[in-house]
Design an enzyme around this catalytic site. Structure first.
Site, PDB file in Angstrom:
ATOM      1  N   ARG A 253       1.333  -1.353   0.031  1.00 18.94           N
ATOM      2  CA  ARG A 253       0.349   0.077  -0.189  1.00 18.94           C
ATOM      3  C   ARG A 253       0.999   1.204   0.298  1.00 18.94           C
ATOM      4  O   ARG A 253       0.688   1.823  -1.534  1.00 18.94           O
ATOM      5  CB  ARG A 253      -0.911  -0.156   1.270  1.00 18.94           C
ATOM      6  CG  ARG A 253      -2.377   1.141   1.779  1.00 18.94           C
ATOM      7  CD  ARG A 253      -1.381   2.313   1.722  1.00 18.94           C
ATOM      8  NE  ARG A 253      -1.118   2.749   3.033  1.00 18.94           N
ATOM      9  CZ  ARG A 253      -0.323   3.817   3.221  1.00 18.94           C
ATOM     10  NH1 ARG A 253      -0.594   4.901   2.394  1.00 18.94           N
ATOM     11  NH2 ARG A 253       0.252   4.246   4.757  1.00 18.94           N
TER      12      ARG A 253
ATOM     13  N   HIS B 285       5.806   4.586  12.655  1.00 16.08           N
ATOM     14  CA  HIS B 285       6.051   4.023  10.827  1.00 16.08           C
ATOM     15  C   HIS B 285       6.407   5.856  10.476  1.00 16.08           C
ATOM     16  O   HIS B 285       6.566   6.451  10.254  1.00 16.08           O
ATOM     17  CB  HIS B 285       4.931   4.979  10.378  1.00 16.08           C
ATOM     18  CG  HIS B 285       3.747   4.480   9.398  1.00 16.08           C
ATOM     19  ND1 HIS B 285       3.722   4.201   8.012  1.00 16.08           N
ATOM     20  CD2 HIS B 285       4.437   5.732   7.994  1.00 16.08           C
ATOM     21  CE1 HIS B 285       2.991   3.463   7.000  1.00 16.08           C
ATOM     22  NE2 HIS B 285       3.742   5.410   7.100  1.00 16.08           N
TER      23      HIS B 285
ATOM     24  N   CYS C 253       4.981   9.453  -0.306  1.00 16.44           N
ATOM     25  CA  CYS C 253       3.821   9.981  -0.506  1.00 16.44           C
ATOM     26  C   CYS C 253       3.528  10.638  -1.069  1.00 16.44           C
ATOM     27  O   CYS C 253       3.625  11.419  -1.266  1.00 16.44           O
ATOM     28  CB  CYS C 253       3.301  10.451   1.150  1.00 16.44           C
ATOM     29  SG  CYS C 253       1.915  10.664   1.573  1.00 16.44           S
TER      30      CYS C 253
ATOM     31  N   ASN D  31       9.245   4.353   2.913  1.00 11.88           N
ATOM     32  CA  ASN D  31       9.239   3.781   4.445  1.00 11.88           C
ATOM     33  C   ASN D  31      10.464   2.887   4.232  1.00 11.88           C
ATOM     34  O   ASN D  31      11.669   2.384   3.488  1.00 11.88           O
ATOM     35  CB  ASN D  31       8.190   2.678   4.829  1.00 11.88           C
ATOM     36  CG  ASN D  31       6.615   2.957   4.251  1.00 11.88           C
ATOM     37  OD1 ASN D  31       6.001   3.069   3.749  1.00 11.88           O
ATOM     38  ND2 ASN D  31       5.770   3.819   5.309  1.00 11.88           N
TER      39      ASN D  31
HETATM   40  P1  HMG Z   1     -12.990  14.470  -1.851  1.00 13.07           P
HETATM   41  O1  HMG Z   1     -13.032  14.841  -3.328  1.00 13.07           O
HETATM   42  O2  HMG Z   1     -12.959  15.567  -0.956  1.00 13.07           O
HETATM   43  O3  HMG Z   1     -14.574  13.671  -1.713  1.00 13.07           O
HETATM   44  O4  HMG Z   1     -11.887  13.577  -1.357  1.00 13.07           O
HETATM   45  P2  HMG Z   1     -15.842  14.048  -1.851  1.00 13.07           P
HETATM   46  O5  HMG Z   1     -16.012  12.713  -1.324  1.00 13.07           O
HETATM   47  O6  HMG Z   1     -16.073  14.697  -3.054  1.00 13.07           O
HETATM   48  O7  HMG Z   1     -15.304  12.390  -3.195  1.00 13.07           O
HETATM   49  C1  HMG Z   1     -14.863  12.954  -4.356  1.00 13.07           C
HETATM   50  C2  HMG Z   1     -14.226  11.611  -6.094  1.00 13.07           C
HETATM   51  O8  HMG Z   1     -14.199  10.422  -5.128  1.00 13.07           O
HETATM   52  C3  HMG Z   1     -15.848  11.298  -6.080  1.00 13.07           C
HETATM   53  O9  HMG Z   1     -15.925  10.669  -7.039  1.00 13.07           O
HETATM   54  C4  HMG Z   1     -16.842  10.500  -5.389  1.00 13.07           C
HETATM   55  O10 HMG Z   1     -17.026   9.501  -5.750  1.00 13.07           O
HETATM   56  C5  HMG Z   1     -15.065   9.404  -5.179  1.00 13.07           C
HETATM   57  P3  HMG Z   1     -17.301  11.673  -7.891  1.00 13.07           P
HETATM   58  O11 HMG Z   1     -18.504  11.980  -7.746  1.00 13.07           O
HETATM   59  O12 HMG Z   1     -16.097  13.208  -8.417  1.00 13.07           O
HETATM   60  O13 HMG Z   1     -16.869  10.518  -9.781  1.00 13.07           O
HETATM   61  N1  HMG Z   1     -14.530   8.538  -3.713  1.00 13.07           N
HETATM   62  C6  HMG Z   1     -14.637   7.364  -3.460  1.00 13.07           C
HETATM   63  N2  HMG Z   1     -13.838   6.385  -4.491  1.00 13.07           N
HETATM   64  C7  HMG Z   1     -13.685   5.089  -4.294  1.00 13.07           C
HETATM   65  N3  HMG Z   1     -13.417   4.971  -3.177  1.00 13.07           N
HETATM   66  C8  HMG Z   1     -13.458   5.944  -2.013  1.00 13.07           C
HETATM   67  C9  HMG Z   1     -14.013   7.429  -2.048  1.00 13.07           C
HETATM   68  N4  HMG Z   1     -14.877   8.257  -1.320  1.00 13.07           N
HETATM   69  C10 HMG Z   1     -14.853   9.496  -2.303  1.00 13.07           C
HETATM   70  N5  HMG Z   1     -13.850   5.648  -0.437  1.00 13.07           N
HETATM   71  C11 HMG Z   1     -11.221  11.259   0.145  1.00 13.07           C
HETATM   72  C12 HMG Z   1     -11.913  13.398   0.147  1.00 13.07           C
HETATM   73  C13 HMG Z   1     -10.860  11.356   1.359  1.00 13.07           C
HETATM   74  C14 HMG Z   1     -12.117  10.636  -0.818  1.00 13.07           C
HETATM   75  C15 HMG Z   1      -9.874  11.844  -0.963  1.00 13.07           C
HETATM   76  O14 HMG Z   1      -9.200  13.108  -0.344  1.00 13.07           O
HETATM   77  C16 HMG Z   1      -9.453  10.971  -1.096  1.00 13.07           C
HETATM   78  O15 HMG Z   1      -9.696   9.350  -1.250  1.00 13.07           O
HETATM   79  N6  HMG Z   1      -8.023  11.281  -0.098  1.00 13.07           N
HETATM   80  C17 HMG Z   1      -7.494  10.031  -0.041  1.00 13.07           C
HETATM   81  C18 HMG Z   1      -5.666   9.709   0.270  1.00 13.07           C
HETATM   82  C19 HMG Z   1      -4.631   8.823   0.213  1.00 13.07           C
HETATM   83  O16 HMG Z   1      -5.134   7.600  -0.028  1.00 13.07           O
HETATM   84  N7  HMG Z   1      -3.327   9.431   0.600  1.00 13.07           N
HETATM   85  C20 HMG Z   1      -2.393   8.379   0.550  1.00 13.07           C
HETATM   86  C21 HMG Z   1      -2.535   7.460   1.671  1.00 13.07           C
HETATM   87  S1  HMG Z   1      -2.244   8.572   3.242  1.00 13.07           S
HETATM   88  C22 HMG Z   1      -0.730   8.041   3.529  1.00 13.07           C
HETATM   89  O17 HMG Z   1      -0.001   7.253   2.507  1.00 13.07           O
HETATM   90  C23 HMG Z   1      -0.524   8.418   5.161  1.00 13.07           C
HETATM   91  C24 HMG Z   1       0.606   6.970   5.848  1.00 13.07           C
HETATM   92  O18 HMG Z   1       1.023   6.245   5.451  1.00 13.07           O
HETATM   93  C25 HMG Z   1       0.702   7.486   7.307  1.00 13.07           C
HETATM   94  C26 HMG Z   1       2.364   8.439   6.977  1.00 13.07           C
HETATM   95  O19 HMG Z   1       3.197   7.823   6.887  1.00 13.07           O
HETATM   96  O20 HMG Z   1       2.527   9.576   7.235  1.00 13.07           O
HETATM   97  C27 HMG Z   1      -0.525   6.076   6.344  1.00 13.07           C
HETATM   98 MG    MG Z   2       3.281   6.422   5.230  1.00  7.27          MG
END
Ligand code: HMG
Ligand code: MG
Length: 313
Positions: free
Chosen positions: A20, A212, A245, A254
């Protein structure tokens, strides 16, 4: 003179996040069958917990768009927890359909990063996570909370210890089984790591806090060791040091799993993980996505393997 390590844990859980966190930032699409083969090799190497994929918006993170296919294609190893990221109820429904064992809600200790990563403030993110947390409890799924930028933020710089502790308390109130203290951009140093971990441990059980660490500034194995000394016994890592990221420009992967497992085994700490198998898996995925292997231990042990010499210490 031998150094005392009696205050270190006897066993550490290493959560493999390469499928992931490692792959989510790859520019070229990684074929689904490669992701499945990666997870199956990791399961076979003995990981008790693998972060397999995300159920997030494919517009935000296109590389994770095949989460359902990945989960359907893997061979489940009994005893391994397969975790997935779920930012909202839609993601949670995907996770349930995919029979994930654990869902991960992910927030940040920095307002600026919260906006860039999940498009809402910290307080709004907790409100969004509430129904996910409730649904996870109702479904009997494990719930993990992740806190990005706990040791620094690419947008706002300094992040206070108090703001990390505040988010720990909010995630604890949602019923998280585990909480990850994440150094998203790898800026943390051992003393800051200990300060943050020890402050968080005052408000959440230390045995359920995890480290992490990204390795951007080369501090990650030192931070793992520092956190061990503070009593942390869960660490996240990525095979071959895969990753970065998408919302933290310049952040590298990582800490490499091979490097963490070598460190832990060298300290006499059990992990249940077969280091040789992880090294071979690191070689497999680096070749499959045509990326240099970022694990120093991996590269060293592979060089020995090529010479036909014994590998592990
Ligand atoms: P948004 O644009 O504010 O929300 O995104 P929305 O509700 O308006 O949705 C936008 C579009 O996404 C819509 O589609 C939704 O249907 C769709 P459209 O109508 O435009 O065609 N949608 C989805 N599709 C599939 N699955 C879903 C989903 N939700 C909405 N679950 C949202 C808000 C949170 C959805 C967006 O910002 C997002 O998906 N962000 C993900 C960011 C991400 O994955 N970042 C990387 C992971 S975190 C990380 O790496 C850090 C970590 O490792 C720790 C560290 O190291 O810091 C964990
Ligand atoms: Mg991370």
């Amino acid at each position: 003179m031998s150094l005392s390590t009696s205050n270190l844990p006897k066993h550490v859980k290493v959560v493999e996040v390469g499928p992931r966190d490692g792959l989510q930032n790859e520019k070229q699409p990684v074929p689904t069958d490669i992701k499945i083969a990666l997870i199956d090799r990791l399961s076979a190497a003995g990981f008790a917990n693998i972060e397999a994929t995300s159920f997030v918006s494919p517009k935000w993170v296109p590389q994770m768009a095949d989460g359902a296919e990945v989960m359907a294609g893997i061979t489940r190893r009994p005893g391994t927890i397969y975790s997935v990221l779920t930012p909202n109820l839609r993601g949670f429904e995907g996770a349930v359909a995919a029979k994930a064992d654990e869902v991960v809600i992910f927030g940040a200790a920095s307002e600026a990063f919260s906006q860039r990563n999940i498009n809402c403030s910290i307080v709004e993110s907790i409100a969004r996570f509430e129904p996910v947390a409730r649904a996870a409890k109702d479904a009997g799924l494990r719930l993990r909370g992740s806190i990005s930028c706990a040791l620094g933020c690419p947008y706002q710089g300094e992040v206070s210890v108090a703001s990390v502790v505040d988010v720990v308390q909010r995630l604890a109130a949602l019923g998280c089984d585990e909480i990850d203290i994440a150094d998203t951009i790898g800026v943390g140093t051992p003393s800051r790591t200990r300060e943050v971990m020890e402050a968080c441990a005052k408000v959440f059980p230390i045995e359920r806090l995890s480290g992490h660490f990204h390795d951007t500034y080369g501090q990650a194995t030192a931070n793992v060791y520092a956190a061990l000394l503070s009593g942390i016994s869960i660490f996240h890592s990525s095979v071959a040091g895969l990753g970065g990221c998408p919302y933290a420009k310049g952040a590298t992967g990582n800490v490499a799993t091979e490097d963490v497992v070598y460190l832990l085994h060298g300290l006499g700490i059990e992990t249940g993980i077969d280091l040789d198998a992880v090294v071979r898996t690191g070689d497999f995925i680096s070749r499959a996505i045509d990326r240099p292997n970022a694990s120093r231990v991996g590269r060293a042990m592979l060089a020995k393997l090529q010479d036909g010499a014994p590998t592990c210490v």
